[in-house]
Scaffold this motif. Structure first.
Motif: not given
Length: 195
Positions: A18-19, A21, A40-44, A64
Motif C-alpha cells: 500500500t505504500w 517510496c 497501492l495507496k501512496h507512491f513517492y 498520494t
C-alpha cells in the motif's frame, strides 16, 4: 540496468503493498511492476528523471502521488485515479495544465510550485473544478512575474471547506502580499466563496 530490472521486478511479489517510496533512484520511468500493485495507496517517486507518468493503470486505490523534481513536461496518465487526493508535480518542466488530465473530484492537495506555467488563468480554471481542494502550491512559475507581489517565493493557497458547503480561501501572507492572487481567485473561481 539488469540489476535494477531484477530489483524492481520483485515488487510484483508484493501485490498487497500500500505504500512505496522510490525517490532519489535516478529512475527514468515509472517501473512496469507497478501495474500489478492494485492496492497501492501512496507512491513517492520524487527526485528522479521521470519524463512521463505511466504504468499506473491498475493503481485505482492510489491516494498520494509525489512526482516532485523529475523531468515531466505535462500531467497525464492520472485522470483515471479517482481516489487521488494529493498530487505533487512541483519542480518539473510543466508548462500547461488542464482539467481533463486530472482527477478533480477528490484532490485536496495540488503542488505545482516551480514549473514553467505561464498562464495563471489555466490554474484558476482547473482549481475551480476541484471541489475538495484545500492546499495549492503555485509559486515560482513564470506567471508569478506578472503578479504585483513582493516575492514569488512560496505562494500557497489554503481553501477551508465550511459546514454550509461554502469555501474560504486563505493565502500564506507572511511576508508576502498576496492580495492580487486572492482577488484573481475571487473573480475567476465563483465556486470559491467566502474569501
Amino acid at each position: 540496468k539488469q540489476w535494477y530490472q531484477r530489483r524492481v521486478r520483485v515488487l510484483q511479489d508484493f501485490s498487497c503493498l500500500t505504500w512505496l517510496c522510490l525517490s532519489a533512484n535516478a529512475l527514468k520511468n515509472i517501473p512496469k511492476a507497478l501495474v500489478g500493485l492494485s492496492h497501492l495507496k501512496h507512491f513517492y517517486v520524487s527526485n528522479n528523471k521521470i519524463e512521463l507518468i505511466e504504468n499506473l493503470e491498475n493503481c485505482h486505490e492510489l491516494e498520494t502521488l509525489d512526482l516532485r523534481h523529475n523531468q515531466l513536461q505535462e500531467i497525464s496518465g492520472v485522470a483515471h485515479l479517482t481516489k487521488l487526493n494529493s498530487l505533487s508535480v512541483s519542480g518539473n518542466k510543466i508548462s500547461d495544465i488542464n482539467s481533463e488530465s486530472l482527477p478533480t473530484d477528490e484532490i485536496v492537495f495540488l503542488g505545482l510550485y516551480g514549473n514553467l506555467i505561464l498562464d495563471f488563468q489555466k490554474i484558476v480554471s482547473v482549481v475551480g473544478n476541484m471541489k475538495k481542494l484545500s492546499k495549492l502550491f503555485i509559486g515560482a512559475n513564470p506567471f508569478c512575474n506578472n503578479l504585483p507581489l513582493k516575492s514569488t517565493f512560496n505562494i500557497s493557497v489554503s481553501i477551508d471547506h465550511l459546514k454550509n458547503g461554502a469555501k474560504r480561501v486563505k493565502c500564506d501572507d507572511a511576508p508576502l502580499n498576496l492580495s492580487k492572487v486572492i482577488e484573481i481567485l475571487r473573480s475567476e473561481c465563483p465556486s470559491l466563496t467566502n474569501l
